[in-house]
Design a protein around this motif. Structure first.
Motif, PDB file in Angstrom:
ATOM      1  N   VAL A  92      15.737   4.246  54.586  1.00 48.30           N
ATOM      2  CA  VAL A  92      16.333   3.701  53.311  1.00 48.30           C
ATOM      3  C   VAL A  92      17.894   3.358  53.441  1.00 48.30           C
ATOM      4  CG1 VAL A  92      16.919   4.586  51.059  1.00 48.30           C
ATOM      5  CG2 VAL A  92      14.695   4.983  51.795  1.00 48.30           C
ATOM      6  N   VAL A  93      18.323   2.595  52.904  1.00 50.27           N
ATOM      7  CA  VAL A  93      19.921   2.244  53.003  1.00 50.27           C
ATOM      8  C   VAL A  93      20.495   1.995  51.542  1.00 50.27           C
ATOM      9  CG1 VAL A  93      21.550   0.760  54.018  1.00 50.27           C
ATOM     10  CG2 VAL A  93      19.719   0.918  55.346  1.00 50.27           C
ATOM     11  N   LEU A  94      21.295   2.940  51.258  1.00 50.08           N
ATOM     12  CA  LEU A  94      22.106   2.522  49.921  1.00 50.08           C
ATOM     13  C   LEU A  94      23.544   1.839  50.324  1.00 50.08           C
ATOM     14  CD1 LEU A  94      21.593   6.364  48.806  1.00 50.08           C
ATOM     15  CD2 LEU A  94      20.515   4.579  48.293  1.00 50.08           C
ATOM     16  N   LEU A  95      23.529   0.728  50.015  1.00 48.02           N
ATOM     17  CA  LEU A  95      24.192  -0.009  50.494  1.00 48.02           C
ATOM     18  C   LEU A  95      25.404  -0.554  49.262  1.00 48.02           C
ATOM     19  CD1 LEU A  95      24.918  -2.060  52.963  1.00 48.02           C
ATOM     20  CD2 LEU A  95      23.461  -3.943  51.856  1.00 48.02           C
ATOM     21  N   THR A  96      26.717  -0.715  49.643  1.00 49.61           N
ATOM     22  CA  THR A  96      27.815  -1.153  48.553  1.00 49.61           C
ATOM     23  C   THR A  96      28.430  -2.084  49.295  1.00 49.61           C
ATOM     24  OG1 THR A  96      29.062   0.586  49.186  1.00 49.61           O
ATOM     25  CG2 THR A  96      28.073   0.897  47.353  1.00 49.61           C
ATOM     26  N   GLU A  97      29.139  -2.998  48.489  1.00 41.17           N
ATOM     27  CA  GLU A  97      30.040  -4.278  48.846  1.00 41.17           C
ATOM     28  C   GLU A  97      29.090  -5.293  49.904  1.00 41.17           C
ATOM     29  OE1 GLU A  97      33.866  -3.864  50.368  1.00 41.17           O
ATOM     30  OE2 GLU A  97      34.643  -2.483  48.844  1.00 41.17           O
ATOM     31  N   ALA A  98      28.330  -5.988  48.962  1.00 42.22           N
ATOM     32  CA  ALA A  98      27.565  -6.907  49.992  1.00 42.22           C
ATOM     33  C   ALA A  98      27.579  -8.148  49.099  1.00 42.22           C
ATOM     34  CB  ALA A  98      26.148  -6.431  49.801  1.00 42.22           C
ATOM     35  N   ASP A  99      27.816  -9.260  49.882  1.00 39.42           N
ATOM     36  CA  ASP A  99      28.007 -10.617  49.371  1.00 39.42           C
ATOM     37  C   ASP A  99      26.685 -11.428  49.045  1.00 39.42           C
ATOM     38  OD1 ASP A  99      30.737 -10.229  48.839  1.00 39.42           O
ATOM     39  OD2 ASP A  99      31.313 -11.393  50.774  1.00 39.42           O
ATOM     40  N   ILE A 100      26.485 -12.085  48.188  1.00 35.12           N
ATOM     41  CA  ILE A 100      25.693 -13.440  48.088  1.00 35.12           C
ATOM     42  C   ILE A 100      26.559 -14.619  47.927  1.00 35.12           C
ATOM     43  CG2 ILE A 100      23.805 -14.681  46.986  1.00 35.12           C
ATOM     44  CD1 ILE A 100      22.572 -11.853  46.239  1.00 35.12           C
ATOM     45  N   GLY A 101      26.469 -15.759  48.727  1.00 34.70           N
ATOM     46  CA  GLY A 101      27.133 -16.688  48.602  1.00 34.70           C
ATOM     47  C   GLY A 101      28.716 -16.955  48.821  1.00 34.70           C
ATOM     48  N   MET A 102      29.241 -16.161  49.291  1.00 31.15           N
ATOM     49  CA  MET A 102      30.770 -15.957  49.593  1.00 31.15           C
ATOM     50  C   MET A 102      31.173 -16.482  50.766  1.00 31.15           C
ATOM     51  SD  MET A 102      32.052 -14.606  46.874  1.00 31.15           S
ATOM     52  CE  MET A 102      33.698 -14.099  47.360  1.00 31.15           C
ATOM     53  N   ALA A 103      32.382 -17.444  50.651  1.00 30.01           N
ATOM     54  CA  ALA A 103      32.841 -18.166  51.907  1.00 30.01           C
ATOM     55  C   ALA A 103      33.040 -16.896  53.016  1.00 30.01           C
ATOM     56  CB  ALA A 103      33.918 -18.996  51.749  1.00 30.01           C
ATOM     57  N   ARG A 104      33.678 -16.006  52.615  1.00 29.44           N
ATOM     58  CA  ARG A 104      34.309 -14.763  53.402  1.00 29.44           C
ATOM     59  C   ARG A 104      32.978 -14.221  54.310  1.00 29.44           C
ATOM     60  NH1 ARG A 104      35.536 -10.989  48.327  1.00 29.44           N
ATOM     61  NH2 ARG A 104      33.371 -10.072  48.087  1.00 29.44           N
ATOM     62  N   SER A 105      31.935 -14.177  54.070  1.00 30.53           N
ATOM     63  CA  SER A 105      30.483 -13.780  54.830  1.00 30.53           C
ATOM     64  C   SER A 105      29.574 -14.929  54.957  1.00 30.53           C
ATOM     65  CB  SER A 105      29.895 -12.511  53.930  1.00 30.53           C
ATOM     66  OG  SER A 105      29.797 -13.001  52.512  1.00 30.53           O
ATOM     67  N   GLY A 106      30.359 -16.044  55.188  1.00 27.67           N
ATOM     68  CA  GLY A 106      29.395 -17.211  55.629  1.00 27.67           C
ATOM     69  C   GLY A 106      28.603 -17.967  54.779  1.00 27.67           C
ATOM     70  N   ASN A 107      28.797 -17.527  53.368  1.00 23.83           N
ATOM     71  CA  ASN A 107      28.102 -18.401  52.357  1.00 23.83           C
ATOM     72  C   ASN A 107      26.530 -17.670  52.600  1.00 23.83           C
ATOM     73  OD1 ASN A 107      29.363 -19.393  50.086  1.00 23.83           O
ATOM     74  ND2 ASN A 107      30.177 -20.898  51.685  1.00 23.83           N
ATOM     75  N   ARG A 108      26.245 -16.548  53.018  1.00 28.03           N
ATOM     76  CA  ARG A 108      24.857 -16.189  53.179  1.00 28.03           C
ATOM     77  C   ARG A 108      24.395 -15.132  51.981  1.00 28.03           C
ATOM     78  NH1 ARG A 108      24.392 -12.696  56.751  1.00 28.03           N
ATOM     79  NH2 ARG A 108      26.562 -12.113  56.772  1.00 28.03           N
ATOM     80  N   HIS A 109      23.140 -15.179  51.981  1.00 28.00           N
ATOM     81  CA  HIS A 109      22.439 -13.668  50.958  1.00 28.00           C
ATOM     82  C   HIS A 109      22.467 -12.713  52.070  1.00 28.00           C
ATOM     83  CE1 HIS A 109      19.991 -11.453  48.758  1.00 28.00           C
ATOM     84  NE2 HIS A 109      19.624 -12.325  47.937  1.00 28.00           N
ATOM     85  N   THR A 110      23.664 -11.979  52.097  1.00 22.49           N
ATOM     86  CA  THR A 110      23.710 -10.867  53.388  1.00 22.49           C
ATOM     87  C   THR A 110      22.584  -9.941  53.102  1.00 22.49           C
ATOM     88  OG1 THR A 110      25.375  -9.653  51.990  1.00 22.49           O
ATOM     89  CG2 THR A 110      26.263 -11.342  53.395  1.00 22.49           C
ATOM     90  N   VAL A 111      22.256  -9.665  51.730  1.00 23.97           N
ATOM     91  CA  VAL A 111      21.458  -8.514  51.613  1.00 23.97           C
ATOM     92  C   VAL A 111      19.787  -8.929  52.328  1.00 23.97           C
ATOM     93  CG1 VAL A 111      19.998  -7.033  49.832  1.00 23.97           C
ATOM     94  CG2 VAL A 111      22.563  -7.593  49.821  1.00 23.97           C
ATOM     95  N   ARG A 112      19.516 -10.131  51.770  1.00 29.43           N
ATOM     96  CA  ARG A 112      18.237 -10.515  52.353  1.00 29.43           C
ATOM     97  C   ARG A 112      18.259 -10.796  53.696  1.00 29.43           C
ATOM     98  NH1 ARG A 112      17.723 -16.404  50.408  1.00 29.43           N
ATOM     99  NH2 ARG A 112      19.056 -16.718  52.150  1.00 29.43           N
ATOM    100  N   ASP A 113      19.099 -11.160  54.395  1.00 32.47           N
ATOM    101  CA  ASP A 113      19.113 -11.315  55.861  1.00 32.47           C
ATOM    102  C   ASP A 113      19.119 -10.104  56.403  1.00 32.47           C
ATOM    103  OD1 ASP A 113      19.828 -14.159  55.424  1.00 32.47           O
ATOM    104  OD2 ASP A 113      21.775 -13.975  55.796  1.00 32.47           O
ATOM    105  N   LEU A 114      19.973  -9.127  55.921  1.00 31.65           N
ATOM    106  CA  LEU A 114      19.799  -7.740  56.621  1.00 31.65           C
ATOM    107  C   LEU A 114      18.368  -7.065  56.298  1.00 31.65           C
ATOM    108  CD1 LEU A 114      20.939  -5.319  57.815  1.00 31.65           C
ATOM    109  CD2 LEU A 114      21.871  -4.532  55.656  1.00 31.65           C
ATOM    110  N   ALA A 115      17.806  -7.262  55.040  1.00 28.18           N
ATOM    111  CA  ALA A 115      16.711  -6.463  54.833  1.00 28.18           C
ATOM    112  C   ALA A 115      15.215  -7.418  55.773  1.00 28.18           C
ATOM    113  CB  ALA A 115      16.259  -6.741  53.146  1.00 28.18           C
ATOM    114  N   GLU A 116      15.495  -8.564  55.729  1.00 28.58           N
ATOM    115  CA  GLU A 116      14.394  -9.184  56.600  1.00 28.58           C
ATOM    116  C   GLU A 116      14.729  -8.860  58.320  1.00 28.58           C
ATOM    117  OE1 GLU A 116      14.937 -13.173  56.020  1.00 28.58           O
ATOM    118  OE2 GLU A 116      13.767 -13.211  53.950  1.00 28.58           O
TER     119      GLU A 116
END
Length: 352
Positions: free
Chosen positions: A81-105
């Motif tokens: 289990v990961v309790l995650l804070t400060e995660a972006d969805i669609g932000m230029a600073r993080s590559g405009n990615r869905h960072t949570v989906r990418d990590l979860a997958e």
């Protein structure tokens, strides 16, 4: 509390966000009410939901935008289990990615994600310079629970009234929304809840104590008193530095942090323990750009209620070359899924 669920959070209207960026400081609530992503939990199951075993390895991490996908997945590979804070969805600073989906997958996990802020710009002053020629595709920033196991009843718990960052709490970083926690229940014979929280950074110890009171009140309204709870995240406990910015005695830091942070007295009085699921090490780290600088505080914590914990660890948030991938390290511990400290008759009834 926000209980509405969505498989995918709707993208905010870019025209609305552009108007909000130029609106008067008192217009926050009017614009926030027009962003559906602030009023729902994005909830997606793991591809294969594993049954919960007798022990769980729980990690809490402020991923600072979750910019570095591959090393982040490597860092969290051992967690259930990961309790995650400060995660972006669609932000230029993080590559405009869905960072949570990418990590979860990458980890074979499902997730529940809640929006803390809708960003009206590119981020903080450094990010505005680094990404000056880019645009945000979505503009969401928030907290999540990732799990190899089924997550039930995800809910967002607001921790303030919202709007303080809209009115310029941190220079020109304008945002819709406010601090929040996200909670969900694991599918276990005895109730076991997970909570990821992020307290205000531009604050003081007294304000953190008040946010803790609100968090405890909502936990007690949501979660049965005899249920197990694992709470973790970034509590921004800067006063753990001690007098004049020096390091506090490590033993005293774990034994009596309430001497400098009222938040711990609030959690202690609500039945939470931190001594068996944390080390005394600071959790801040210098980023590749040279900030922040020491001395470092312990900002990130795990807390348990009616749950046994062991093997606490502070894990450096670095890649294979030793470069920081966040300005926060990971805190982790192993917890027993059998709830402890509950009424003996209730236990006997469950076993029968």
């Amino acid at each position: 509390m926000i209980t509405r669920r969505a498989g995918v959070l709707p993208t905010p209207d870019p025209i609305l966000l552009a108007d909000a960026a130029l609106a008067p400081d008192d217009a926050h609530d009017r614009f926030a009410a027009q962003v559906p992503a602030l009023a729902a939990v994005e909830h997606r199951p793991a591809p294969v939901e594993r049954p919960v075993g007798a022990r769980l390895r729980v990690a809490a991490w402020n991923a600072e935008r979750l910019k570095y996908h591959a090393p982040s997945a490597t860092l969290l590979r051992g967690a259930d289990v990961v309790l995650l804070t400060e995660a972006d969805i669609g932000m230029a600073r993080s590559g405009n990615r869905h960072t949570v989906r990418d990590l979860a997958e990458a980890l074979g996990m499902g997730w529940a994600y809640g929006v803390e802020f809708v960003e009206l710009g590119l981020g903080d002053s450094r990010e505005c310079i680094w990404h000056a020629d880019e645009d945000n595709r979505v503009g969401l920033h928030g907290n999540a629970i990732l799990s190899r196991h089924k997550l039930l009843e995800p809910v967002i718990i607001p921790l303030d009234a919202g709007g303080t960052w809209f009115a310029g709490r941190s220079g020109n970083q304008r945002r819709l929304g406010g601090r929040m926690a996200i909670a969900a229940r694991l599918d276990t014979p005895r109730p076991l809840w997970l909570v990821a929280a992020h307290l205000e950074s531009h604050s003081d110890a007294a304000d953190r104590g008040r946010q803790g009171e609100r968090l405890v009140a909502e936990i007690e309204r949501l979660i049965p008193a005899d249920a197990g709870v694992v709470l973790g995240g970034d509590f921004n406990t800067f006063d753990t530095l001690g007098p004049a910015g020096g390091r506090r005695d490590p033993a005293r830091l774990l034994e009596a942090p309430e001497e400098v942070e009222p938040l711990f007295a609030v959690l202690r009085d609500a039945g939470f323990d931190w001594r068996r699921c944390n080390t005394a090490e600071p959790t801040q780290r210098t980023r590749p750009d040279g900030t922040p600088l020491p001395p470092f505080a312990k900002l990130d914590w795990l807390f348990t209620r009616h749950v046994e914990a062991e093997a606490p660890e502070t894990i450096p948030a670095v890649d294979v070359a030793g470069a920081a991938i966040s300005d926060h390290d990971v805190v982790a511990a192993t917890v027993a899924t059998g709830v402890v400290g509950v009424d003996r008759k209730a236990e006997a009834d469950v076993e029968a």
